[in-house]
Design a protein around this motif. Structure first.
Motif, PDB file in Angstrom:
ATOM      1  N   TYR A   1       0.860  -1.216   0.059  1.00 41.77           N
ATOM      2  CA  TYR A   1       0.012  -0.094  -0.100  1.00 41.77           C
ATOM      3  C   TYR A   1       0.780   1.146   0.135  1.00 41.77           C
TER       4      TYR A   1
ATOM      5  N   TYR B   1      -3.845   4.957  -3.637  1.00 43.42           N
ATOM      6  CA  TYR B   1      -4.036   3.724  -4.408  1.00 43.42           C
ATOM      7  C   TYR B   1      -3.367   2.592  -3.836  1.00 43.42           C
ATOM      8  N   TYR B   2      -3.946   1.714  -4.166  1.00 47.12           N
ATOM      9  CA  TYR B   2      -3.450   0.338  -3.712  1.00 47.12           C
ATOM     10  C   TYR B   2      -2.628  -0.361  -4.854  1.00 47.12           C
TER      11      TYR B   2
ATOM     12  N   ASP C   1      -7.438  -7.089  -1.033  1.00 52.08           N
ATOM     13  CA  ASP C   1      -8.605  -6.929  -0.856  1.00 52.08           C
ATOM     14  C   ASP C   1      -9.341  -7.387   0.629  1.00 52.08           C
TER      15      ASP C   1
ATOM     16  N   GLU D   1      -8.582  -4.862   3.557  1.00 53.22           N
ATOM     17  CA  GLU D   1      -9.232  -3.483   3.498  1.00 53.22           C
ATOM     18  C   GLU D   1      -9.577  -3.053   4.725  1.00 53.22           C
TER      19      GLU D   1
ATOM     20  N   ASP E   1     -10.598  -5.794 -12.092  1.00 52.07           N
ATOM     21  CA  ASP E   1      -9.644  -4.797 -11.085  1.00 52.07           C
ATOM     22  C   ASP E   1      -8.256  -5.366 -11.274  1.00 52.07           C
TER      23      ASP E   1
ATOM     24  N   LYS F   1      -5.219  -2.778 -11.614  1.00 54.21           N
ATOM     25  CA  LYS F   1      -4.153  -2.565 -10.803  1.00 54.21           C
ATOM     26  C   LYS F   1      -2.706  -2.918 -11.439  1.00 54.21           C
TER      27      LYS F   1
ATOM     28  N   HIS G   1      -8.184   7.718   2.425  1.00 53.40           N
ATOM     29  CA  HIS G   1      -8.954   6.724   1.990  1.00 53.40           C
ATOM     30  C   HIS G   1      -9.708   5.613   3.163  1.00 53.40           C
TER      31      HIS G   1
ATOM     32  N   TRP H   1     -13.246   4.946   4.466  1.00 48.87           N
ATOM     33  CA  TRP H   1     -13.966   4.050   4.150  1.00 48.87           C
ATOM     34  C   TRP H   1     -14.508   3.338   5.423  1.00 48.87           C
TER      35      TRP H   1
ATOM     36  N   SER I   1     -14.995  -2.062  -1.493  1.00 51.33           N
ATOM     37  CA  SER I   1     -13.654  -2.393  -1.129  1.00 51.33           C
ATOM     38  C   SER I   1     -12.464  -1.460  -1.530  1.00 51.33           C
ATOM     39  N   TYR I   2     -13.100  -0.708  -2.301  1.00 53.62           N
ATOM     40  CA  TYR I   2     -12.009   0.320  -2.949  1.00 53.62           C
ATOM     41  C   TYR I   2     -12.650   1.401  -3.652  1.00 53.62           C
TER      42      TYR I   2
END
Length: 693
Positions: free
Chosen positions: A22, A28-29, A44, A47, A68, A72, A320, A324, A348-349
């Motif tokens: 991370y 961003y992941y 995921d 998270e 996804d 990525k 983020h 979340w 999840s994102y």
């Protein structure tokens, strides 16, 4: 086969309590060097893990979708360092990110639903809005009592009436701008704390100057709350609910007016509700009223401590994980209240915009502490000023200017008439009072003791010899061309009482408030003044004060139908038609004021005007929130609300100056301003189908 399954299971666990790959700098992941399916799945499932290495309760989100994984992998491709990229490119990327976030956030809020969490926040923020409504009425209610308690001149009274609006104007711009940089919750707490502290302090101070200062800072605090409240609440509402529920929130301003009127009615007339310490310190009933009026602000301040920050704001600044967790809290709270605790938060994102102007933290070893704070404060206010200028860039200039005109014309007419109505009612009462005056000509009184109240009388060419005036009150009494010889005045209190062209011979005044300025062109021969009353005194309970409280109470209550109608129709007919229609109907109501020749007629027309205009106020609040992006929303609202308070100051000053002179100018000025603002409002863009940017 079993060993392979166990290996996959082990790969889904946290490793050393840390995120795998991370990168917090860009929000961003990212995976590791090898883009394997196991690492994507692990990202995921972990998270909700924050930077303090605490594990939150989160649900397993399943194997990631192939799309996804491609996304990525694209992000793992080597990218040019941000410092070598053109700022325009970075801003373009940020704008694209914000647009994607706006649509994704709308879907997330719809998934979270509208329920217990929003209603809890509704009442907490409603108390803050109620405090704003109370603040507008407080000074007007205490002024008749405070002017006697603090010996206020006419100019001092006028300044006290306007100082609150001046504080609100500054607070709206300053704290509204800070809310876009420091956060909604933090700035709202600061705003309410300032208001509560100085409102509480103002109830105890004795001097006019200190009282004026406390009300100024109190107004500054509560003025900053209004832009923050609407920006804060709107970011927890979906597009379908936003117009309606922001309109319901506006009802708390009405409740604030009703609360202030009811408290004034029940507290201020009870002069004995207080205490004194010697002859210098007095705590009268109007000070109790000021103290009680700070309760909504204190209640909101306490409740706000249990509310989270706006997740939309947190996403805007790249936080983020915090956002979340708050959105998950909103979802779970609403689902439990609906009896569906098993419903899983599937997000999840969440997209986070590119961070262009990072706030660089200064190390503790750099310079002295005040130098570090000076840099932080300077940087923050520069960012706020940049936001103010951004509202005037080509993209928003036309909308900002049109909204500014609509806000200003609405405030000029509304606040001007709100002050003009009570002043006109007082003027009509004074005319009726003066018409009942009793006139005594050439009366001769000797060896008589006056120990009762004389009220609304004129005594001309009278002669008073060896008379005693003991423990009595004069109210609106004038002695003209009269003779007082060997009289004795003791413990006399007077209000609007004067001696003109009188001759006063061998007379003693003991413990009275008949000061020098009350003797106009008089001859005082061998007369003595002993132990004059010190300070100012509340001489009489004004009967017409009850009517003023009633007028304000009915004026606040009359907006209830308009509030209900605007809330139910806001999302059906749209914001623009609501503003234009309401302002044009209000302009028509102004013309009926020509027929307001009695107290009851003025009260009726005031209620009609307030009820018609409230829909425009509600729609203005909603469209101002929706027209600007998240990182400029509170700033823009603060600027426009500050301009609104400037219009209120002008309206109060202009309209009050015509009381007793003419009704034509105030009525024509208010109606023309409303017509112009209403027609211009029709050219604004409609926002009811728009997501919050």
């Amino acid at each position: 086969g079993g060993r392979e399954a166990n290996q996959v299971s082990d790969d889904y666990r946290y490793q050393d309590g840390n995120y795998e790959g991370y990168a917090p700098n860009d929000g961003y992941y990212h995976g590791g060097d090898e883009p394997t399916h196991e690492e994507d799945a692990q990202s995921d499932v972990t998270e909700g893990h924050d930077e303090d290495d605490e594990v939150y309760e989160g649900e397993y989100q399943g194997i990631p979708h192939p799309d996804d994984i491609k996304e990525k992998q694209k992000k793992r491709a080597p990218a040019m360092a941000d410092e070598y990229r053109d700022r325009a490119d970075l801003m373009a990327e940020r704008m694209e990110d914000e647009e994607q976030l706006a649509h994704q956030y709308e879907n997330i809020i719809e998934e979270c639903g509208h329920g217990r969490f929003q209603w809890t926040l509704f009442f907490v923020l409603g108390l803050a809005l109620m405090a704003d409504g109370v603040e507008v009425f407080v000074v007007g209610f205490v002024l008749p009592s405070a002017e006697k308690d603090m010996c206020l001149s006419s100019s001092n009274k006028g300044m006290l009436g306007l100082i609150v609006y001046l504080g609100m104007m500054v607070g709206a711009v300053m704290l509204g701008g800070l809310a876009d940089k420091l956060g909604r919750k933090k700035c709202l707490i600061i705003s309410l704390a300032i208001n509560a502290a100085f409102a509480f302090l103002s109830s105890f101070v004795q001097g006019y100057g200190f009282f004026l200062f406390c009300r100024l800072i109190s107004g500054l605090g509560i003025g900053g709350s209004l832009p923050i409240v609407f920006a804060y609440f709107s970011e927890f509402l979906s597009r379908e609910k936003r117009g309606e529920h922001l309109s319901w929130l506006c009802m708390f301003w009405m409740i604030g007016g009703i609360f202030a009127s009811a408290m004034a009615w029940s507290i201020i007339p009870h002069y004995g509700w207080g205490f004194s310490m010697g002859t210098k310190y007095h705590f009268h009933s109007w000070r109790v009223f000021v103290l009680v009026c700070s309760l909504p602000c204190v209640a909101s301040l306490v409740a706000l401590k249990f509310m989270p920050e706006s997740p939309r704001f947190l996403l805007e600044i790249g936080k983020h994980d915090e956002a979340w967790m708050i959105l998950k809290q909103v979802h779970d709270t609403n689902m439990r209240a609906k009896g569906e605790p098993e419903r899983v938060f599937t997000v999840s994102y969440i997209k986070t915009p590119k961070q262009v102007d990072e706030f660089i933290e200064i190390q503790s070893s750099t310079g002295t502490w005040y130098q570090r704070w000076l840099v932080r404060i300077t940087t923050t206010f520069k960012q706020v000023w940049d936001n103010v200028l951004y509202c005037l860039t080509a993209q928003y200039r036309m909308n900002t200017l049109m909204l500014a005109v609509v806000w200003f014309t609405m405030a000029l007419s509304y606040y001007g008439l709100i002050v003009w109505f009570p002043d006109m009612i007082r003027y009509l009462q004074e005319e009726a009072y003066e018409s009942r005056v009793k006139i005594f000509d050439e009366e001769e009184v000797s060896h008589f003791t006056f120990n009762f109240t004389l009220e609304n009388q004129i005594h001309r060419n009278g002669e008073y010899r060896n008379d005693k005036f003991i423990g009595m009150k004069f109210k609106e009494v004038r002695f003209e061309d009269s003779l007082f010889e060997e009289c004795y005045f003791e413990d006399v209190t007077s209000s609007e009482t004067f001696f003109e062209n009188c001759t006063i011979i061998s007379t003693v005044f003991y413990n009275t408030d008949l000061y020098e300025h009350k003797f106009i062109n008089c001859r005082l021969i061998n007369s003595t003044f002993l132990k004059e009353k010190e300070g100012c005194h509340l001489d009489f309970e004004e009967d017409n004060d009850f009517l003023i409280y009633l007028v304000s109470f009915l004026g606040s209550l009359s907006v209830l139908p308009g509030n209900i109608i605007s809330a139910l129709l806001m999302d059906k007919i749209g914001r623009i038609k609501m503003i234009g229609g309401s302002m044009l109907i209000s302009a028509v109501c102004c013309f009926f004021l020509f027929f307001g020749n009695s107290e009851s007629a003025m009260i009726g027309w005031q209620c009609l005007f307030c009820g018609a205009s409230i829909a425009a106020w509600n729609a203005l609040d909603v469209i101002t929130v929706e027209l600007y992006p998240t990182d400029k929303r509170a700033t823009a609202f603060g600027i426009l609300n500050g301009l609104c308070k400037f219009g209120a100051i002008l309206g109060n000053s202009i309209f009050a100056s015509f009381v007793g002179i003419t009704k034509v100018v105030p009525i024509l000025l208010a109606s023309s301003a409303l017509v112009g603002g209403g027609l211009l409002a029709l050219r604004l863009p409609e926002t009811r189908e728009q997501v919050l940017m």
